[in-house]
Write a protein that holds these residues in place. Structure first.
Motif, PDB file in Angstrom:
ATOM      1  N   LEU A  47     -23.385 -31.929 -10.025  1.00 27.57           N
ATOM      2  CA  LEU A  47     -23.871 -31.818  -8.504  1.00 27.57           C
ATOM      3  C   LEU A  47     -23.331 -31.745  -7.161  1.00 27.57           C
ATOM      4  CD1 LEU A  47     -25.597 -35.159  -9.256  1.00 27.57           C
ATOM      5  CD2 LEU A  47     -26.576 -33.382 -10.616  1.00 27.57           C
ATOM      6  N   THR A  48     -22.110 -32.267  -7.235  1.00 25.64           N
ATOM      7  CA  THR A  48     -21.301 -31.997  -5.828  1.00 25.64           C
ATOM      8  C   THR A  48     -21.616 -30.666  -5.893  1.00 25.64           C
ATOM      9  OG1 THR A  48     -20.699 -34.525  -6.184  1.00 25.64           O
ATOM     10  CG2 THR A  48     -19.552 -33.052  -4.278  1.00 25.64           C
ATOM     11  N   PHE A  49     -20.325 -30.890  -6.960  1.00 28.18           N
ATOM     12  CA  PHE A  49     -20.008 -28.580  -6.308  1.00 28.18           C
ATOM     13  C   PHE A  49     -21.510 -27.377  -6.771  1.00 28.18           C
ATOM     14  CE2 PHE A  49     -16.461 -31.642  -6.491  1.00 28.18           C
ATOM     15  CZ  PHE A  49     -15.975 -31.176  -4.763  1.00 28.18           C
ATOM     16  N   ASN A  50     -22.137 -28.517  -7.096  1.00 26.20           N
ATOM     17  CA  ASN A  50     -23.716 -26.768  -7.771  1.00 26.20           C
ATOM     18  C   ASN A  50     -22.938 -26.563  -9.067  1.00 26.20           C
ATOM     19  OD1 ASN A  50     -26.022 -26.071  -7.970  1.00 26.20           O
ATOM     20  ND2 ASN A  50     -25.686 -24.441  -6.557  1.00 26.20           N
TER      21      ASN A  50
ATOM     22  N   GLU B 150     -19.319 -50.655  -9.212  1.00 25.92           N
ATOM     23  CA  GLU B 150     -21.835 -50.470  -9.127  1.00 25.92           C
ATOM     24  C   GLU B 150     -22.147 -48.731  -9.861  1.00 25.92           C
ATOM     25  OE1 GLU B 150     -22.321 -49.203  -5.160  1.00 25.92           O
ATOM     26  OE2 GLU B 150     -20.445 -49.798  -3.772  1.00 25.92           O
ATOM     27  N   PRO B 151     -23.055 -49.797 -10.536  1.00 25.74           N
ATOM     28  CA  PRO B 151     -23.367 -48.973 -11.511  1.00 25.74           C
ATOM     29  C   PRO B 151     -23.773 -47.471 -11.224  1.00 25.74           C
ATOM     30  CG  PRO B 151     -24.346 -50.739 -11.549  1.00 25.74           C
ATOM     31  CD  PRO B 151     -23.804 -50.948 -10.188  1.00 25.74           C
ATOM     32  N   ASN B 152     -23.570 -46.557 -12.210  1.00 26.84           N
ATOM     33  CA  ASN B 152     -23.595 -44.576 -11.204  1.00 26.84           C
ATOM     34  C   ASN B 152     -23.873 -44.293 -10.149  1.00 26.84           C
ATOM     35  OD1 ASN B 152     -25.422 -44.843 -13.580  1.00 26.84           O
ATOM     36  ND2 ASN B 152     -27.341 -45.372 -12.518  1.00 26.84           N
ATOM     37  N   VAL B 153     -22.098 -45.236  -9.841  1.00 23.54           N
ATOM     38  CA  VAL B 153     -21.266 -44.583  -8.836  1.00 23.54           C
ATOM     39  C   VAL B 153     -19.595 -44.074  -8.950  1.00 23.54           C
ATOM     40  CG1 VAL B 153     -20.253 -44.842  -6.392  1.00 23.54           C
ATOM     41  CG2 VAL B 153     -22.934 -45.774  -7.238  1.00 23.54           C
ATOM     42  N   VAL B 154     -19.211 -43.275  -8.837  1.00 22.50           N
ATOM     43  CA  VAL B 154     -18.367 -42.171  -8.804  1.00 22.50           C
ATOM     44  C   VAL B 154     -17.499 -42.111  -7.695  1.00 22.50           C
ATOM     45  CG1 VAL B 154     -18.230 -42.070 -11.201  1.00 22.50           C
ATOM     46  CG2 VAL B 154     -18.813 -40.122  -9.726  1.00 22.50           C
ATOM     47  N   GLU B 155     -15.862 -41.774  -7.798  1.00 21.78           N
ATOM     48  CA  GLU B 155     -15.857 -41.544  -6.326  1.00 21.78           C
ATOM     49  C   GLU B 155     -15.322 -39.505  -6.760  1.00 21.78           C
ATOM     50  OE1 GLU B 155     -11.665 -41.806  -3.008  1.00 21.78           O
ATOM     51  OE2 GLU B 155     -12.930 -43.642  -4.343  1.00 21.78           O
ATOM     52  N   ILE B 156     -15.062 -38.913  -6.621  1.00 21.00           N
ATOM     53  CA  ILE B 156     -14.279 -37.730  -6.108  1.00 21.00           C
ATOM     54  C   ILE B 156     -13.445 -37.799  -5.703  1.00 21.00           C
ATOM     55  CG2 ILE B 156     -14.507 -34.928  -6.199  1.00 21.00           C
ATOM     56  CD1 ILE B 156     -17.341 -35.005  -7.126  1.00 21.00           C
TER      57      ILE B 156
ATOM     58  N   ASP C 120     -13.743 -31.462   0.164  1.00 20.24           N
ATOM     59  CA  ASP C 120     -14.307 -30.425   1.111  1.00 20.24           C
ATOM     60  C   ASP C 120     -13.308 -29.347   0.938  1.00 20.24           C
ATOM     61  OD1 ASP C 120     -12.117 -32.340   2.362  1.00 20.24           O
ATOM     62  OD2 ASP C 120     -12.512 -31.704   4.552  1.00 20.24           O
ATOM     63  N   GLN C 121     -12.380 -29.663   0.376  1.00 21.65           N
ATOM     64  CA  GLN C 121     -11.123 -28.857   0.648  1.00 21.65           C
ATOM     65  C   GLN C 121     -11.057 -27.919  -0.790  1.00 21.65           C
ATOM     66  OE1 GLN C 121      -8.944 -27.390   2.323  1.00 21.65           O
ATOM     67  NE2 GLN C 121      -9.862 -28.378   4.556  1.00 21.65           N
ATOM     68  N   ILE C 122     -11.992 -28.886  -1.758  1.00 19.89           N
ATOM     69  CA  ILE C 122     -12.647 -28.432  -3.088  1.00 19.89           C
ATOM     70  C   ILE C 122     -13.481 -27.356  -2.773  1.00 19.89           C
ATOM     71  CG2 ILE C 122     -13.092 -28.507  -5.524  1.00 19.89           C
ATOM     72  CD1 ILE C 122     -11.890 -31.218  -5.966  1.00 19.89           C
ATOM     73  N   TRP C 123     -14.681 -28.044  -2.065  1.00 21.06           N
ATOM     74  CA  TRP C 123     -15.575 -26.760  -2.274  1.00 21.06           C
ATOM     75  C   TRP C 123     -15.611 -25.636  -1.467  1.00 21.06           C
ATOM     76  CZ3 TRP C 123     -19.865 -26.120  -4.386  1.00 21.06           C
ATOM     77  CH2 TRP C 123     -20.821 -24.742  -2.890  1.00 21.06           C
ATOM     78  N   LEU C 124     -14.292 -25.652  -0.792  1.00 22.29           N
ATOM     79  CA  LEU C 124     -14.050 -24.245   0.918  1.00 22.29           C
ATOM     80  C   LEU C 124     -13.176 -23.644  -0.653  1.00 22.29           C
ATOM     81  CD1 LEU C 124     -13.974 -23.139   3.384  1.00 22.29           C
ATOM     82  CD2 LEU C 124     -11.980 -23.982   3.762  1.00 22.29           C
ATOM     83  N   LYS C 125     -12.043 -23.902  -1.643  1.00 21.44           N
ATOM     84  CA  LYS C 125     -11.305 -23.464  -2.010  1.00 21.44           C
ATOM     85  C   LYS C 125     -12.724 -22.227  -3.215  1.00 21.44           C
ATOM     86  CE  LYS C 125      -6.757 -25.388  -2.082  1.00 21.44           C
ATOM     87  NZ  LYS C 125      -5.963 -25.081  -2.820  1.00 21.44           N
ATOM     88  N   PHE C 126     -13.876 -23.569  -3.864  1.00 13.24           N
ATOM     89  CA  PHE C 126     -14.523 -22.811  -4.675  1.00 13.24           C
ATOM     90  C   PHE C 126     -15.806 -21.410  -3.979  1.00 13.24           C
ATOM     91  CE2 PHE C 126     -14.247 -26.528  -7.530  1.00 13.24           C
ATOM     92  CZ  PHE C 126     -13.402 -26.385  -8.250  1.00 13.24           C
ATOM     93  N   THR C 127     -15.359 -21.381  -3.060  1.00 19.14           N
ATOM     94  CA  THR C 127     -16.636 -20.645  -2.590  1.00 19.14           C
ATOM     95  C   THR C 127     -15.915 -20.202  -1.485  1.00 19.14           C
ATOM     96  OG1 THR C 127     -16.949 -22.305   0.122  1.00 19.14           O
ATOM     97  CG2 THR C 127     -18.621 -22.493  -1.921  1.00 19.14           C
ATOM     98  N   THR C 128     -14.680 -19.565  -1.041  1.00 15.23           N
ATOM     99  CA  THR C 128     -13.961 -18.347  -0.419  1.00 15.23           C
ATOM    100  C   THR C 128     -12.568 -18.483  -1.671  1.00 15.23           C
ATOM    101  OG1 THR C 128     -12.529 -20.390   0.973  1.00 15.23           O
ATOM    102  CG2 THR C 128     -14.742 -19.606   1.584  1.00 15.23           C
TER     103      THR C 128
END
Length: 120
Positions: free
Chosen positions: A6-9, A65-71, A108-116
């Motif tokens: 969900l986070t990184f689509n 917390e139920p249904n909560v994780v940390e990336i 945020d850097q993961i997303w940047l790497k995936f998209t660039t």
């Protein structure tokens, strides 16, 4: 895995690679392995270096917390191979290869790497 999905689509298909074949999802042609831990100070680890079969690995922490994780973050296979150290985490289970959380790219850097970088 679903948090990363969900986070990184990302497209996630539980049947794509089979049960824990080392790849959980893909971003374009980049394979991703999601590692989950319940320990807040967990390291990203693999028993053997050759068990890191994907192009990229992401560490996710379960929370109380139920249904909560940390990336927490992620790393490429190449950087893992270069930076990983060895340590015995469970007595009598032998050494595992690991990198601490501080060496992982933040979300945020993961997303940047995936998209660039990776998907360019």
């Amino acid at each position: 895995m679903f948090a990363c999905n969900l986070t990184f689509n990302l497209k996630f298909d539980v049947h794509a690679a089979g049960p824990d074949a080392g790849v959980d999802m893909y971003f374009g042609g980049t394979s991703i392995d999601v590692k989950i831990s319940k320990w807040c100070d967990a390291n990203l680890l693999f028993k053997y270096k050759n068990w890191f079969r994907s192009d990229y690995a992401i560490l996710v922490l379960a929370t109380y917390e139920p249904n909560v994780v940390e990336i927490v973050g992620g790393i490429t296979k190449e950087l893992f191979d270069e930076k990983a150290g060895q340590k015995e985490f469970k007595r009598g289970r032998g050494l595992s290869w690991f990198v601490p959380q501080e060496m992982l790219d933040p979300p945020d850097q993961i997303w940047l790497k995936f998209t660039t970088t990776i998907h360019a």
